[in-house]
Design a protein around this motif. Sequence first.
Motif, PDB file in Angstrom:
ATOM      1  N   MET A   1     -14.285-105.389 -36.067  1.00  0.00           N
ATOM      2  CA  MET A   1     -15.643-104.612 -35.981  1.00  0.00           C
ATOM      3  C   MET A   1     -16.648-105.409 -36.479  1.00  0.00           C
ATOM      4  O   MET A   1     -16.396-106.243 -37.602  1.00  0.00           O
TER       5      MET A   1
ATOM      6  N   LYS B   1     -10.755 -98.666 -30.043  1.00  0.00           N
ATOM      7  CA  LYS B   1      -9.912 -99.393 -31.036  1.00  0.00           C
ATOM      8  C   LYS B   1      -8.389 -98.681 -31.146  1.00  0.00           C
ATOM      9  O   LYS B   1      -7.355 -99.431 -30.897  1.00  0.00           O
ATOM     10  N   ASP B   2      -8.443 -97.366 -31.224  1.00  0.00           N
ATOM     11  CA  ASP B   2      -7.039 -96.858 -31.366  1.00  0.00           C
ATOM     12  C   ASP B   2      -6.418 -96.964 -29.861  1.00  0.00           C
ATOM     13  O   ASP B   2      -4.979 -97.041 -30.077  1.00  0.00           O
TER      14      ASP B   2
ATOM     15  N   LEU C   1     -17.005-104.006 -31.126  1.00  0.00           N
ATOM     16  CA  LEU C   1     -15.610-104.298 -31.255  1.00  0.00           C
ATOM     17  C   LEU C   1     -15.290-105.474 -30.788  1.00  0.00           C
ATOM     18  O   LEU C   1     -15.261-105.563 -29.369  1.00  0.00           O
TER      19      LEU C   1
ATOM     20  N   SER D   1     -15.943 -93.823 -28.195  1.00  0.00           N
ATOM     21  CA  SER D   1     -16.617 -94.439 -29.379  1.00  0.00           C
ATOM     22  C   SER D   1     -15.743 -95.725 -29.641  1.00  0.00           C
ATOM     23  O   SER D   1     -14.658 -95.906 -29.022  1.00  0.00           O
TER      24      SER D   1
ATOM     25  N   GLU E   1      -4.740-100.241 -29.913  1.00  0.00           N
ATOM     26  CA  GLU E   1      -3.760-100.578 -30.769  1.00  0.00           C
ATOM     27  C   GLU E   1      -2.596 -99.787 -30.218  1.00  0.00           C
ATOM     28  O   GLU E   1      -1.553-100.188 -30.400  1.00  0.00           O
TER      29      GLU E   1
ATOM     30  N   GLU F   1     -14.301 -96.179 -32.176  1.00  0.00           N
ATOM     31  CA  GLU F   1     -12.956 -95.778 -32.897  1.00  0.00           C
ATOM     32  C   GLU F   1     -11.694 -95.481 -31.869  1.00  0.00           C
ATOM     33  O   GLU F   1     -10.774 -96.021 -32.001  1.00  0.00           O
ATOM     34  N   THR F   2     -12.454 -94.541 -30.812  1.00  0.00           N
ATOM     35  CA  THR F   2     -11.389 -94.263 -29.816  1.00  0.00           C
ATOM     36  C   THR F   2     -10.800 -95.302 -29.118  1.00  0.00           C
ATOM     37  O   THR F   2      -9.762 -95.758 -28.571  1.00  0.00           O
TER      38      THR F   2
END
Length: 151
Positions: A45, A31-32, A56, A26, A35, A28-29
């Motif tokens: 986003m 992006k994490d 993203l 996803s 980081e 989010e995963t």
Amino acid sequence: MAVEHNIRSNFVFAPPEDNPGAWQASLETFKDALERAFPDPFLDMNTSSLRDAPVLDFEIEVAPEVFVTGTAAMPAPDYAHISLVDVTADEAALFAQWLRDSFVPSPVSVRFLSSFVMENGDETPWPLPATGDAAAIEAVMRDHLAAAGAE
């Protein structure tokens, strides 16, 4: 005399066509993961103006003083792609090695395509090598570009 390889292209990375959900990712995963892996990434986003889907946008330093800019779209479990914009094969290979070795669940689950090849009418993605360092990946990417007459 050494030939400088400075052809710039856009590269797209995606899961295998026969298993589009292979990345189980996803935004989010992703992006994490960016980081955790890269110092001070730029992450933003947005909503894609082309598909009205969340994306993203990112800029990361893949090696000292080597930055890549791209966009990731993962709006559904069975759809994902990551685009790098205006990069050389060696810059793209550094990102591709991280993607293959640190983000996707299987090293055989990444394929890629460049804008040079697509401009010549070929939209057949190539598999990313399942093993090897960034230099090995770069060699395959250069072969890909050469197939389109870019190298």
